[in-house]
Enzyme design. Structure first.
Site, PDB file in Angstrom:
ATOM      1  N   TYR A  29       0.840  -1.200   0.000  1.00  0.00           N
ATOM      2  CA  TYR A  29       0.000   0.000   0.000  1.00  0.00           C
ATOM      3  C   TYR A  29       0.867   1.239   0.000  1.00  0.00           C
ATOM      4  CZ  TYR A  29       1.011   1.094   4.896  1.00  0.00           C
ATOM      5  OH  TYR A  29       1.640   1.459   6.063  1.00  0.00           O
ATOM      6  N   LYS A 144       6.584  -1.911   1.827  1.00  0.00           N
ATOM      7  CA  LYS A 144       5.430  -1.292   2.492  1.00  0.00           C
ATOM      8  C   LYS A 144       4.245  -2.252   2.415  1.00  0.00           C
ATOM      9  CE  LYS A 144       3.272   3.269   2.989  1.00  0.00           C
ATOM     10  NZ  LYS A 144       3.355   3.403   4.431  1.00  0.00           N
ATOM     11  N   LEU A 200      11.322   1.105   6.948  1.00  0.00           N
ATOM     12  CA  LEU A 200      10.722   1.575   5.710  1.00  0.00           C
ATOM     13  C   LEU A 200      11.393   2.902   5.368  1.00  0.00           C
ATOM     14  CD1 LEU A 200       8.386   1.018   3.627  1.00  0.00           C
ATOM     15  CD2 LEU A 200       7.260   2.923   4.772  1.00  0.00           C
TER      16      LEU A 200
HETATM   17  C1  LIG Z   1       7.023   1.741   9.518  1.00  0.00           C
HETATM   18  C2  LIG Z   1       7.007   3.060   8.815  1.00  0.00           C
HETATM   19  N1  LIG Z   1       8.140   3.781   8.769  1.00  0.00           N
HETATM   20  C3  LIG Z   1       8.170   4.981   8.167  1.00  0.00           C
HETATM   21  C4  LIG Z   1       7.041   5.524   7.581  1.00  0.00           C
HETATM   22  C5  LIG Z   1       7.107   6.889   6.943  1.00  0.00           C
HETATM   23  O1  LIG Z   1       7.089   6.776   5.549  1.00  0.00           O
HETATM   24  P1  LIG Z   1       6.578   7.962   4.618  1.00  0.00           P
HETATM   25  O2  LIG Z   1       7.409   9.154   4.934  1.00  0.00           O
HETATM   26  O3  LIG Z   1       6.799   7.472   3.242  1.00  0.00           O
HETATM   27  O4  LIG Z   1       5.146   8.176   4.954  1.00  0.00           O
HETATM   28  C6  LIG Z   1       5.846   4.804   7.585  1.00  0.00           C
HETATM   29  C7  LIG Z   1       4.648   5.338   6.941  1.00  0.00           C
HETATM   30  O5  LIG Z   1       3.589   4.784   6.995  1.00  0.00           O
HETATM   31  C8  LIG Z   1       5.830   3.527   8.215  1.00  0.00           C
HETATM   32  O6  LIG Z   1       4.717   2.781   8.235  1.00  0.00           O
END
Ligand SMILES: Cc1ncc(COP(=O)(O)O)c(C=O)c1O
Length: 283
Positions: A29, A144, A200
């Protein structure tokens, strides 16, 4: 919303109980922020989703129209200004329940655009509380994935402790939040956990690094050891819905002097300018 090629009302949407997203969390997602009616950093989100699909061996052509779909959803939902999010999810599709990939499975694609109520201003101005939790996730956190149970449980633990976010601790290192990345200012240098399969790699994380470089803030990808939390001068989260959010308390103890620091404030301002490039900057 958009579901498998059709634009329909939320109440009409139906997904099979045999969908592998439902049965196995077999999917990925994305959440894209929308500022002033325009998707923000859409391209890197699409790139990351394609990487995730490749990791799952799902054909990336299923999201080739994602940008146009998002634009149409924003239009049809009357989102021409203000804050919103676009949620996009792809699962492997519908097939009798067997672990191995089914032959000729058509991915299930779901995209929705929704108004977003931003967090209270006080969260950004005064900071939020966080708690630390053991990282019990798998070793492909770079995907993700919609399999978010450890993140859900960690975030619930934070809420139960009246905190905004749970920070995962892996091998003595505080690596990221349940739905955000983590930055610290330690010994005058801005640090964040290195891009790897254990976190992530946030789209906002990448933007914060870019902004820090532009502002001449000393920066390094480096581990933040849990035992050094007491020495940290500033701490903040980054994320699509979290933006740049200061943490002023961890596990009940103040971070630094317990107030939002200068590096965080500079990055918040720089972020706001990117998010709203046409807004006039107040003196
Ligand atoms: C585990 C995790 N780390 C970091 C992020 C931050 O990612 P982004 O800046 O792309 O929203 C998310 C976002 O949902 C996340 O689920």
């Amino acid at each position: 919303m958009y579901l498998n090629g059709e634009y329909i009302d939320h109440s009409e949407a139906k997904v099979s109980v045999d969908d592998r997203g439902f049965l196995f969390a077999d999917g990925v997602y994305e959440v894209v922020r929308v500022y002033d009616g325009r998707p923000f950093l859409m391209e890197p989100h699409v790139v990351r989703m394609k990487e995730g699909l490749r990791a799952l061996q799902i054909d990336t052509s299923c999201i080739q129209d994602l940008e146009q779909v998002a634009e149409r959803l924003l239009r049809e939902n009357g989102i021409t200004d203000g804050d919103a999010t676009i949620y996009a999810q792809v699962s492997r599709g519908v097939a009798p329940r067997k672990h191995a990939f089914p032959p000729d499975c058509t991915p299930t694609i779901y995209v929705a655009a929704k108004r977003f109520n931003n967090h209270p201003t006080s969260y950004f101005e005064d900071g939020v509380a966080a708690v630390t939790v053991p990282d019990n996730r798998w070793t492909r956190c770079d995907i993700k994935s919609i399999a978010l149970l450890p993140n859900v449980l960690a975030n619930q633990a934070a809420h139960a402790a009246d905190a905004f976010e749970a920070l995962f601790v892996k091998d003595g290192v505080v690596i990221e939040g349940s739905h955000s990345n983590l930055f610290a200012v330690l010994d005058g240098t801005l640090i964040t956990y290195p891009k790897s399969n254990y976190i992530l790699a946030g789209i906002t994380r990448a933007l914060v690094i870019e902004l820090a470089r532009e502002l001449g803030i000393p920066f390094a990808e480096a581990p933040l050891y849990w035992e050094r939390l007491g020495d940290v001068e500033e701490l903040f989260l980054s994320g699509t819905t979290t933006e740049v959010m200061p943490i002023t308390k961890v596990d009940g103890r103040p971070v630094g002097i317990g107030r939002v620091g200068q590096v965080t404030k500079r990055l918040q301002e720089a972020y706001a300018q990117r998010a709203h490039p046409t807004a006039s900057v107040s003196a």
